[in-house]
Design an enzyme around this catalytic site. Structure first.
Site, PDB file in Angstrom:
ATOM      1  N   GLU A 124      -2.963   8.628  25.432  1.00  0.00           N
ATOM      2  CA  GLU A 124      -1.926   8.893  26.426  1.00  0.00           C
ATOM      3  C   GLU A 124      -0.713   9.476  25.708  1.00  0.00           C
ATOM      4  O   GLU A 124      -0.325   8.968  24.665  1.00  0.00           O
ATOM      5  CB  GLU A 124      -1.523   7.598  27.139  1.00  0.00           C
ATOM      6  CG  GLU A 124      -0.581   7.882  28.311  1.00  0.00           C
ATOM      7  CD  GLU A 124      -0.179   6.622  29.075  1.00  0.00           C
ATOM      8  OE1 GLU A 124      -0.592   5.514  28.713  1.00  0.00           O
ATOM      9  OE2 GLU A 124       0.583   6.789  30.036  1.00  0.00           O
ATOM     10  N   GLY A 264       4.858   0.477  21.800  1.00  0.00           N
ATOM     11  CA  GLY A 264       4.539  -0.951  21.778  1.00  0.00           C
ATOM     12  C   GLY A 264       3.046  -1.228  21.778  1.00  0.00           C
ATOM     13  O   GLY A 264       2.535  -1.954  20.930  1.00  0.00           O
ATOM     14  N   MET A 266      -1.012   0.041  23.976  1.00  0.00           N
ATOM     15  CA  MET A 266      -1.681   0.984  24.869  1.00  0.00           C
ATOM     16  C   MET A 266      -2.821   0.294  25.605  1.00  0.00           C
ATOM     17  O   MET A 266      -3.648  -0.380  25.007  1.00  0.00           O
ATOM     18  CB  MET A 266      -2.194   2.178  24.040  1.00  0.00           C
ATOM     19  CG  MET A 266      -2.958   3.200  24.849  1.00  0.00           C
ATOM     20  SD  MET A 266      -1.914   3.991  26.101  1.00  0.00           S
ATOM     21  CE  MET A 266      -3.121   4.320  27.376  1.00  0.00           C
ATOM     22  N   GLU A 267      -2.863   0.539  26.922  1.00  0.00           N
ATOM     23  CA  GLU A 267      -3.742  -0.219  27.827  1.00  0.00           C
ATOM     24  C   GLU A 267      -5.162   0.329  27.946  1.00  0.00           C
ATOM     25  O   GLU A 267      -5.801   0.140  28.982  1.00  0.00           O
ATOM     26  CB  GLU A 267      -3.086  -0.249  29.212  1.00  0.00           C
ATOM     27  CG  GLU A 267      -3.080   1.093  29.990  1.00  0.00           C
ATOM     28  CD  GLU A 267      -1.807   1.909  29.842  1.00  0.00           C
ATOM     29  OE1 GLU A 267      -1.080   1.725  28.836  1.00  0.00           O
ATOM     30  OE2 GLU A 267      -1.539   2.751  30.721  1.00  0.00           O
ATOM     31  N   HIS A 300       2.020  -6.934  30.091  1.00  0.00           N
ATOM     32  CA  HIS A 300       2.153  -5.567  30.600  1.00  0.00           C
ATOM     33  C   HIS A 300       0.826  -4.797  30.472  1.00  0.00           C
ATOM     34  O   HIS A 300       0.347  -4.219  31.450  1.00  0.00           O
ATOM     35  CB  HIS A 300       3.270  -4.845  29.839  1.00  0.00           C
ATOM     36  CG  HIS A 300       3.512  -3.445  30.277  1.00  0.00           C
ATOM     37  ND1 HIS A 300       4.480  -3.105  31.197  1.00  0.00           N
ATOM     38  CD2 HIS A 300       2.888  -2.278  29.957  1.00  0.00           C
ATOM     39  CE1 HIS A 300       4.444  -1.794  31.402  1.00  0.00           C
ATOM     40  NE2 HIS A 300       3.496  -1.269  30.656  1.00  0.00           N
ATOM     41  N   GLU A 301       0.253  -4.806  29.276  1.00  0.00           N
ATOM     42  CA  GLU A 301      -0.981  -4.029  29.079  1.00  0.00           C
ATOM     43  C   GLU A 301      -2.122  -4.616  29.910  1.00  0.00           C
ATOM     44  O   GLU A 301      -2.933  -3.882  30.471  1.00  0.00           O
ATOM     45  CB  GLU A 301      -1.373  -3.969  27.599  1.00  0.00           C
ATOM     46  CG  GLU A 301      -0.284  -3.463  26.658  1.00  0.00           C
ATOM     47  CD  GLU A 301       0.415  -2.195  27.091  1.00  0.00           C
ATOM     48  OE1 GLU A 301      -0.208  -1.361  27.759  1.00  0.00           O
ATOM     49  OE2 GLU A 301       1.616  -2.046  26.777  1.00  0.00           O
ATOM     50  N   HIS A 304      -1.887  -3.544  33.499  1.00  0.00           N
ATOM     51  CA  HIS A 304      -2.292  -2.153  33.711  1.00  0.00           C
ATOM     52  C   HIS A 304      -3.758  -2.034  34.132  1.00  0.00           C
ATOM     53  O   HIS A 304      -4.151  -1.025  34.708  1.00  0.00           O
ATOM     54  CB  HIS A 304      -2.124  -1.348  32.415  1.00  0.00           C
ATOM     55  CG  HIS A 304      -0.816  -0.623  32.304  1.00  0.00           C
ATOM     56  ND1 HIS A 304      -0.257   0.081  33.338  1.00  0.00           N
ATOM     57  CD2 HIS A 304       0.032  -0.461  31.253  1.00  0.00           C
ATOM     58  CE1 HIS A 304       0.880   0.634  32.935  1.00  0.00           C
ATOM     59  NE2 HIS A 304       1.085   0.315  31.673  1.00  0.00           N
ATOM     60  N   GLU A 323       3.746   2.850  35.633  1.00  0.00           N
ATOM     61  CA  GLU A 323       4.668   2.177  34.712  1.00  0.00           C
ATOM     62  C   GLU A 323       5.734   1.353  35.433  1.00  0.00           C
ATOM     63  O   GLU A 323       6.010   0.221  35.057  1.00  0.00           O
ATOM     64  CB  GLU A 323       5.294   3.178  33.742  1.00  0.00           C
ATOM     65  CG  GLU A 323       4.288   3.838  32.790  1.00  0.00           C
ATOM     66  CD  GLU A 323       3.467   2.851  31.961  1.00  0.00           C
ATOM     67  OE1 GLU A 323       3.814   1.659  31.916  1.00  0.00           O
ATOM     68  OE2 GLU A 323       2.456   3.292  31.366  1.00  0.00           O
TER      69      GLU A 323
HETATM   70  N1  B3K Z   1       0.983   3.553  28.531  1.00  0.00           N
HETATM   71  C1  B3K Z   1       1.463   3.317  27.196  1.00  0.00           C
HETATM   72  C2  B3K Z   1       2.481   4.296  26.751  1.00  0.00           C
HETATM   73  C3  B3K Z   1       1.950   5.572  26.267  1.00  0.00           C
HETATM   74  C4  B3K Z   1       3.047   6.415  25.680  1.00  0.00           C
HETATM   75  C5  B3K Z   1       2.586   7.771  25.290  1.00  0.00           C
HETATM   76  N2  B3K Z   1       3.608   8.483  24.569  1.00  0.00           N
HETATM   77  C6  B3K Z   1       2.001   1.942  27.024  1.00  0.00           C
HETATM   78  C7  B3K Z   1       2.429   1.272  28.263  1.00  0.00           C
HETATM   79  O1  B3K Z   1       3.325   1.675  28.959  1.00  0.00           O
HETATM   80  O2  B3K Z   1       1.819   0.293  28.603  1.00  0.00           O
HETATM   81 ZN    ZN Z   2       2.833   0.603  30.658  1.00  0.00          ZN
END
Ligand code: B3K
Ligand code: ZN
Length: 871
Positions: A124, A264, A266-267, A300-301, A304, A323
């Site tokens: 992502e 932080g 990634m999901e 959070h993850e 998602h 988000e």
């Molecule tokens: N979805 C990812 C963030 C990706 C960032 C790409 N530059 C983490 C999150 O928001 O859960």
């Molecule tokens: Zn997120």
């Protein structure tokens, strides 16, 4: 500035893809400098057209193409695309592409790269194209089978999304594993990890009785620091079942912690990749704040999986669909797991310090942006945190049950699809039979709304009237603004600080839905002019103005039925005092400080304020918050004024701080609410004591430093010492470094402390630290700790009127541009926010921006921010 201008993409230009891919078979043969990828896609033409198939691809080498088993040699290859003509009438076909890539040289940490010897991916937003040629867009959903081949000894774990369906050995010490993900997903959720890890295992039984395997992979030797993350995951899984009736879908959930990571976490479906900072914790190495953040990010993850993965975004302009909603969910989760008021205050600080700053800058954009050059630049506090505030307003307007009915309908309609923010609001609207057409403007309008509140009392008729007026200033990206729907919750207090009953149901608080430019409410049978306690719980992301007297603020602070409003009144007392100080004579200044400080005496004594809230009320607004409250700011005056009030609070209440410092029985460290708030108050008291110059301070600091069994108290000492005698600070920092020199995550705290120390030789200090054996430009955590902390938080150093701070950051960004554009584009933020500072500094900042802009090979990431922010 470079001559080839990167293209602007517009939301309005969205078109459905010409082709879709519904199944992908990927095979990776992992080699450090020459990884081979074979991607077999089942492609379908969408509708009737003769357009060529245009695939995305970047920084990879093409070996061969086959369609239905036949080699293709006529195609067009550019730096970013592979175009293949497809015969008319060929509507369904198998596309086989073979390519190679170099993970070792990939310092952007996007696509497939090496993190401390382990392979991992980050796709992502548009990183899958750095792995293979593909339709790299979120509305192309496919099922993935993935085979990974690698050396068995060096890479015993070969992981990808979904379920492990087969594995075996190969000659030459290699082995292979095959994974299959039964869920349709966009390629940005693809993940691969290969390495040697310590593995922490557990299980979770879902509400329907399915047993899910939980696996947490950490660096060798770190297994003792994984338990909190795993517990957080189980809490998140349970919470989503009870609060949102959402259950996990696959049979396995894996989390891998890596050291080199741009953000932080990634999901990725079934295989989250995390920055190790948001996984690893034990009492000795992690602070209470780290524990809190780990729980929040794990949540959070996990959340998602439904809001983002099962229902995903049609295009990247819709990012807030997943988000904003997922941040809202993680905030609610954190509020339920710990102190909800502290949590809410923390959410609001982010909005006021950083989101309002973004609104006021040249990067201003709505939560659903209209134009983008580099998508990675739009993972912003606006899309995330303001996005969450917009969801929260829906929650306020529809009530919990209405909101949940909307969520239910959203999943019934869109599970397995890629949809838009409008689709989401429509589900909310339909489930509640409430017209949300005006509310939708929040998605398209940027900027911070202003609400002015005025009131009048008529003693003859005993009538109180309160008027609300909304207004919207032009922002850099948008001139024309419209009225929004702004929910404002409030109460009225009488002069005994009692909240009045506002209706027949005897409610003491009510919510006005402000839709027109002005709206008024009248209250009858009111015996004297009440004091309004406004914007309870921060029901809307706005700036609210009411001409409070100090006396009124004191009453709200001590008597409002809403804890947030009490905290906010305390903050207003502080910030009014700080802002007004500059224009006063020395004598007036003293009187004003004295008067403000005196108002806080009852806070120390109050028995109806929790310890957690007390600590928040006695914390001054940050420089960043104060900076956002005015259109123009004299940096030096503001910084000095804040310090003066800080010192006065320290001295006036010296005895109280001393009492608070020793008020709590010290127990062995546990991350639990009572201990957390006690440590917070104790370390706040230590800070004030240090600042007050109390003669015992040195002893207290040394004692706490040597006795502390946890990182929160150790850092508490360093944070306090930093404000006092710098030689003691230096001594303790040296001891700290010796103890933790082999632990980069802990050392990051040390780098950050150095970076925001107020000292005249700060730049040579940072330059020296850049030569530290643990510092490397290729690791984002290190760069953020040292360079990021300096540019975001060292007010005196960064904004030095000689321009040296700006130049230092610019020099660094020019180097970082080549290594990691995404991280560079984050750290440039304070430099593009020049709009509120004085002319001299504006010139200096812009000069540095131009220098960066002239860099050969400037990334799209920096290009976009610099071109937008230069006048
Ligand atoms: N979805 C990812 C963030 C990706 C960032 C790409 N530059 C983490 C999150 O928001 O859960
Ligand atoms: Zn997120």
């Amino acid at each position: 500035m470079s001559t080839i201008l990167p293209a602007v993409k517009k939301r309005a230009d969205y078109q459905q893809p010409d082709f879709s891919i519904n199944h992908v078979d990927l095979e990776f043969t992992l080699l450090e400098t020459n990884t081979k990828v074979v991607c077999v896609s089942q492609v379908t033409r969408n509708g009737q057209h003769n357009n060529a198939l245009v695939l995305d691809g970047e920084g990879i080498s093409l070996n061969s193409i086959q369609i239905d088993g036949v080699a293709i040699s006529s195609y067009q290859l550019t730096e970013t695309t592979l175009t293949i003509d497809i015969d008319n009438g060929c509507n369904e076909f198998e596309l086989r592409i073979e390519n190679t890539l170099n993970p070792k040289e990939n310092s952007s940490l996007e696509g497939l790269y090496l993190s401390a010897g382990a392979y991992c991916t980050q796709c992502e937003a548009e990183g899958f194209r750095k792995i293979t040629y593909f339709l790299d867009r979120p509305d192309v959903l496919a099922k993935y089978d993935v085979t990974i081949i690698a050396d068995k000894e060096a890479f015993p774990y070969l992981l990808s999304n979904g379920n492990k369906i087969d594995y075996g050995d190969l000659p030459g010490g290699k082995h292979w594993v095959k994974w299959s993900d039964p869920f349709y997903k966009p390629c940005y959720l693809f993940a691969l990890v290969a390495g040697d890890f310590d593995l922490l295992k557990d299980t979770f039984v879902t509400q329907s009785g399915r047993t899910i395997a939980l696996e947490l992979f950490v660096d060798k030797g770190m297994i003792g620091r994984g338990q909190h993350a795993l517990d957080s995951l189980k809490n998140a899984m349970r919470w989503d079942e009870t609060e949102f009736a959402l259950e996990y879908d696959l049979d396995i959930y894996m989390i891998v912690a890596v050291d080199f990571f741009n953000m932080g976490a990634m999901e990725n479906k079934g295989l989250n990749v995390f920055n190790s900072k948001f996984v690893l914790a034990d009492a000795e190495t992690a602070t209470d704040e780290d524990y809190f953040n780990i729980e929040a990010v794990i949540g959070h993850e996990y959340f998602h999986n439904w809001t983002g993965n099962r229902v995903t975004c049609r295009d990247w302009f819709q990012l807030s669909l997943k988000e904003g909603l997922t941040v809202f969910r993680d905030q609610q989760f954190s509020a339920d797991m710990s102190s909800s008021i502290v949590n809410r205050i923390q959410n609001v600080r982010i909005i006021r310090e950083r989101q309002f700053a973004e609104d006021a800058s040249a990067m201003s954009h709505p939560i659903r942006p209209d134009e983008v050059i580099e998508m990675n630049n739009f993972y912003t506090v606006t899309v995330y945190d303001k996005g969450s505030e917009v969801i929260r307003m829906l929650f306020t307007l529809l009530g919990k049950s209405g909101f949940l009915a909307g969520i239910k309908l959203y999943f019934e309609r869109f599970d397995g699809q890629a949809v838009t923010c409008d689709d989401f609001v429509q589900a909310m609207q339909d489930a509640n039979n409430k017209d949300l057409s005006q509310f939708r403007r929040w998605y398209g309008q940027s900027g911070t709304p202003q609400v002015v509140v005025k009131d009048a009392y008529d003693p003859n008729t005993k009538t109180y009237r309160i008027d609300f007026e909304q207004s919207h200033s032009a922002t850099f990206d948008q001139k024309e603004k419209q009225n929004l729907v702004i929910p404002i919750q409030f109460s009225l207090l009488n002069d005994k600080r009692e909240a009045l009953k506002l209706n027949n149901a005897n409610d003491v608080q009510t919510t006005i839905e402000l839709k027109d430019t002005t709206q008024s409410l009248e209250f009858k049978d009111v015996n004297s002019k009440p004091i309004p306690s406004l914007l309870h719980g921060f029901t809307a992301p706005v700036r609210l103005n009411y001409e409070y007297s100090q006396q009124q603020l004191e009453n709200v602070m001590l008597g409002s039925p809403d804890e947030f409003a009490r905290w906010d009144a305390a903050q207003m007392l502080f910030s009014d005092c700080i802002h007004n100080l500059g224009a006063k004579t020395a004598q007036q200044q003293e009187a004003s400080i004295k008067e403000t400080v005196a108002m806080f005496e009852p806070v120390f004594q109050a028995t109806d304020i929790t310890l957690a809230l007390k600590a928040e009320m006695l914390t001054l607004p940050s420089f960043e918050t104060l900076f956002q409250q005015k259109n123009r700011v004299d940096i030096d005056v503001l910084n000095q004024s804040r310090k003066r009030l800080f010192a006065a609070l320290a001295q006036t209440f010296q005895k109280d701080w001393l009492a608070l410092y020793s008020a709590f029985e010290m127990k062995a460290y546990a991350y639990e609410p009572i201990q957390v708030e006690q440590r917070k108050m104790r370390n706040l008291a230590l800070k004030y004591l240090t600042l007050s110059g109390h003669s015992d301070t040195k002893t207290l600091l040394n004692e706490q430093f040597s006795k502390a069994d946890n990182m929160t108290d150790t850092l508490g000492v360093l944070n306090a010492a930093q404000l006092g005698d710098l030689s003691l600070f230096e001594k303790l920092m040296l001891e700290f470094e010796q103890k933790w020199q082999a632990d980069p995550l802990v050392l990051d705290k040390w780098f950050a402390l150095h970076a925001n120390t107020d000292r005249t030789d700060i730049l040579s200090r940072i330059t020296m630290l850049m030569g530290h054996s643990q510092f490397t430009i290729s690791n984002p955590n290190r760069v953020r700790a040292l360079i990021g902390t300096f540019s975001f938080f060292n007010v005196a150093g960064f904004h030095n009127i000689d321009g040296s701070g700006y130049k230092f950051v610019a020099d660094y960004l020019i180097k970082l541009n080549e290594v990691n554009p995404q991280v560079a584009a984050r750290i440039i933020t304070p430099l593009i926010q020049w709009q509120k500072v004085d002319e001299t500094r504006q010139q200096l900042m812009q000069h540095q921006l131009m220098r960066i802009g002239d860099t050969q090979g400037l990334s799209k990431d920096l290009f976009e921010k610099i071109t937008k922010s230069l006048p």
